[in-house]
Scaffold this motif. Structure first.
Motif, PDB file in Angstrom:
ATOM      1  N   GLY A  36       0.794  -1.215   0.000  1.00  9.35           N
ATOM      2  CA  GLY A  36       0.000   0.000   0.000  1.00  9.35           C
ATOM      3  C   GLY A  36       0.833   1.275   0.000  1.00  9.35           C
ATOM      4  O   GLY A  36       1.986   1.277  -0.404  1.00  9.35           O
ATOM      5  N   HIS A  50      -4.111   0.553   2.620  1.00  5.07           N
ATOM      6  CA  HIS A  50      -3.843  -0.742   1.979  1.00  5.07           C
ATOM      7  C   HIS A  50      -4.195  -0.634   0.506  1.00  5.07           C
ATOM      8  O   HIS A  50      -5.143   0.093   0.151  1.00  5.07           O
ATOM      9  N   ARG A  51      -3.450  -1.355  -0.361  1.00  4.33           N
ATOM     10  CA  ARG A  51      -3.675  -1.155  -1.807  1.00  4.33           C
ATOM     11  C   ARG A  51      -5.105  -1.461  -2.230  1.00  4.33           C
ATOM     12  O   ARG A  51      -5.619  -0.875  -3.177  1.00  4.33           O
ATOM     13  N   THR A  52      -5.764  -2.328  -1.471  1.00 13.14           N
ATOM     14  CA  THR A  52      -7.167  -2.610  -1.802  1.00 13.14           C
ATOM     15  C   THR A  52      -8.064  -1.409  -1.515  1.00 13.14           C
ATOM     16  O   THR A  52      -9.195  -1.337  -1.981  1.00 13.14           O
ATOM     17  N   ASN A  53      -7.558  -0.473  -0.682  1.00 13.25           N
ATOM     18  CA  ASN A  53      -8.352   0.714  -0.340  1.00 13.25           C
ATOM     19  C   ASN A  53      -7.961   1.957  -1.136  1.00 13.25           C
ATOM     20  O   ASN A  53      -8.391   3.052  -0.821  1.00 13.25           O
ATOM     21  N   GLU A  80      -8.293   4.701   4.493  1.00 13.38           N
ATOM     22  CA  GLU A  80      -8.944   4.334   3.239  1.00 13.38           C
ATOM     23  C   GLU A  80      -9.053   5.602   2.413  1.00 13.38           C
ATOM     24  O   GLU A  80      -9.437   6.653   2.946  1.00 13.38           O
TER      25      GLU A  80
END
Ligand code: MN
Length: 618
Positions: A36, A50-53, A80
């Motif tokens: 991230g 985090h990279r998903t966020n 986020e």
């Protein structure tokens, strides 16, 4: 409709404590990892998206809006990325307790808030130092942007400010390391100014305490002395530098040193800055017993330079053993033009024209006294009003000034009595002579530590005695040399009022540029002649090419008035001068010396003689 969204801006100094879960903050991308992006919310708070966020690609230093998902127990913050289309920002400031400046040392290591008025702005090679007063004390607040670069350039002297920062010790001194500094305006600023002003006004009130000796004149002078003490205390509390300008003789030095002791002790207490006393108070000796143009010029030169270089305020001038006479007017006029406030503590015969230039004027002639109330007495008592705790260190100074200035007032004996267990009259005379002698070699320097040594302020008595002994020996032997050369050249005249007049040329028949200087030389001749003629009125005039020094005993004259008359009567005489009523000096142009001195003698021979000095002619 979308509800308006608030984005918070975490200001400097905030920590995790000010960060709340669920809220949106503005940050900057600080670095990248596989999992991230690190985001900095201010210089000390950092979180991870985090990279998903993540919503989009970023490069370093990009601004980014983030919502706090959680703050873990180890302090890590999970974020986020959010992208609201409409929002407004609000500052989050450190939740710091407001602390008054006299409580700083109990708060070392804590983040605190202070409110006060800026009294000095000093740029160092490192941080900018804002010296702030909140009425309870003065403290340094250090703000750093870049070495030697002015932080918060919008802040000006006398601004009301709110500072948040951490209390630290630097070079043994407590200071606030600024995280944020805001200039207050409107009601907030007024409130702070009002608070500081009231607190200072209250704290400036001088101590109420009895004088060291009984004295009617001092009692009558008390209101003016209190006023002078209050103005000086106020200046210290407001970080106004103080210049003590004093006549460079034993009396002037004793008074000035007493004041210096009181002032430096308060500065130390009030600022906790052990260096402040060196730049906030300056003691400067003056050759003449009045405020010469040369003196005001130097004082102004320093004042204006310090204002520019160190961001200091314009100083308060305290004139000691000078300042009361007509001769002070030209300098005082300059002082007033530049808004310099002047306090005078003097026992020269005061001229009325002077008062318009002063904020306080302490002078025994204004209270039924005369020059027998020395400035050493006045200065010491005012110093005690400023700071009673210094009493023990300075209580012997009035006695030294009394013998130094040959006071014949009742108070002389009382002040001598007060200290006789520690200092005999003989010792006081020795100290007065030693200080005169030392000051001659110090010239324009204040000799701060040597002078304290000779006056036995805070040092070992044994060492002090040894130093005084050697100085007195040397001074006396120099005086003897001078007298051996000069006395055979003294010319005697009997005036028509019966006074004995002694005339001598201190330039042709005495050593020049050494101790004793012409004034002291004339005084010494006069003393010897008075002892030789105990029941006669005596006038001694020691003259040089363009000046005459006058001493007298038993003649009821008014020297300043005579000088004024001579200036009118002798065309082209260039007459000026003054001093005390019966002791002083006259200046003139060299080519008119004979006329001026003869004119002066004519005036003296018309003056009545005191009844106790009309003894038989021998
Ligand atoms: Mn004096």
């Amino acid at each position: 409709m979308e509800r308006e969204i608030i984005v918070y801006h975490l200001s400097a100094g905030c920590t995790n404590t000010e960060v709340e879960e669920g809220k949106i903050y503005i940050g900057r991308v600080q670095g990248f990892a596989n999992f991230g992006v690190f985001v900095q919310l201010n210089e000390s708070v950092k979180g991870l998206v985090h990279r998903t966020n993540l919503k989009r690609r970023h490069s370093e230093r990009d601004p980014i809006l983030v919502k706090v998902i959680s703050i873990r127990s180890n302090g890590n913050i999970d974020l986020e990325e959010v992208t609201p289309s409409i929002y407004h920002t609000e500052m989050v400031v450190k939740k710091a307790a407001t602390v008054s400046l006299n409580e700083l040392s109990q708060n070392i290591g804590r983040m605190i808030r202070i409110e006060g008025v800026v009294s000095q702005i000093k740029q160092t090679g490192g941080p900018t130092i804002f010296i702030v007063s909140d009425g309870s004390a003065i403290a340094n607040a250090a703000a750093f942007v870049e070495a030697g670069v002015r932080a918060y350039p919008e802040v000006q002297l006398d601004d009301a400010v709110r500072i948040i920062g951490e209390v630290m010790t630097r070079n043994n001194q407590v200071q606030v390391e600024v995280s944020s500094l805001a200039v207050l305006s409107g009601e907030e600023a007024e409130k702070v100014h009002g608070m500081v002003d009231q607190a200072i006004e209250r704290r400036a009130e001088p101590a109420d305490l009895p004088f060291l000796v009984e004295s009617e004149v001092l009692e009558r002078l008390r209101p003016q002395m209190r006023l002078a003490a209050k103005i000086i205390r106020r200046a210290i509390l407001e970080s106004v530098p103080i210049v003590i300008r004093h006549h460079a003789d034993a009396d002037g030095i004793c008074a000035a040193v007493a004041l210096e002791q009181a002032i430096t002790s308060i500065i130390r207490e009030n600022t906790g800055d052990f260096e402040a006393e060196y730049f906030m108070v300056k003691r400067s000796p003056s050759k003449a017993p009045f405020y010469e143009l040369e003196d005001i010029t130097r004082d102004l030169d320093y004042a204006l330079k310090d204002a520019v270089r160190y961001g200091q305020k314009i100083p308060l001038i305290v004139l000691v053993d000078n300042g009361s006479t007509e001769e002070d007017e030209p300098s005082l006029r300059i002082a007033r033009t530049l808004d310099l406030k002047v306090v005078v503590i003097d026992h020269h015969h005061p001229d009325e024209v002077i008062d318009q230039f002063l904020v306080a004027h302490v002078n025994p002639y204004r209270a039924g006294g005369d020059f027998g109330i020395t400035t050493g007495m006045l200065g010491t008592e005012i110093a005690r009003m400023i700071h009673p705790e210094v009493t023990d260190r300075i209580r012997h100074l009035p006695a030294i000034s009394a013998v130094g200035d040959r006071s014949e007032a009742k108070e002389r004996g009382r002040y001598l009595d007060l200290v006789k267990a520690d200092f005999t009259e003989e010792e006081c005379k020795d100290m007065a002579l030693a200080i005169d002698y030392q000051q001659f070699w110090l010239r324009f320097n204040d000799g701060r530590e040597i002078v304290k040594y000779i006056l036995n302020i805070g040092n070992e008595r044994e060492n002090q005695r040894a130093l005084v002994r050697i100085l007195v020996q040397q001074a006396n032997s120099a005086i003897e040399d001078q007298m051996a050369a000069l006395m055979p050249h003294v010319v005697t005249r009997i005036l028509k009022n019966g006074a004995m007049l002694f005339l001598f040329d201190v330039e042709l028949f005495a050593h020049k540029f050494t101790f004793p200087p012409p004034g002291k030389t004339s005084g010494e001749v006069h003393d010897r002649l008075c002892r030789l003629h105990p029941d006669r009125a005596v006038v001694s005039i020691g003259f040089g090419p363009d000046f005459a020094v006058l001493r007298s005993r038993g003649v009821l004259m008014n020297l300043p008035k005579m000088v004024r008359e001579l200036r009118q009567e002798i065309l082209g005489g260039g007459v000026s001068g003054g001093g005390h009523l019966v002791v002083g000096s006259v200046k003139f142009v060299e080519g008119m010396r004979e006329k001026v001195i003869e004119g002066l003698i004519t005036k003296i021979s018309d003056v009545p003689i005191e009844a106790s000095f009309t003894g038989p002619c021998r």
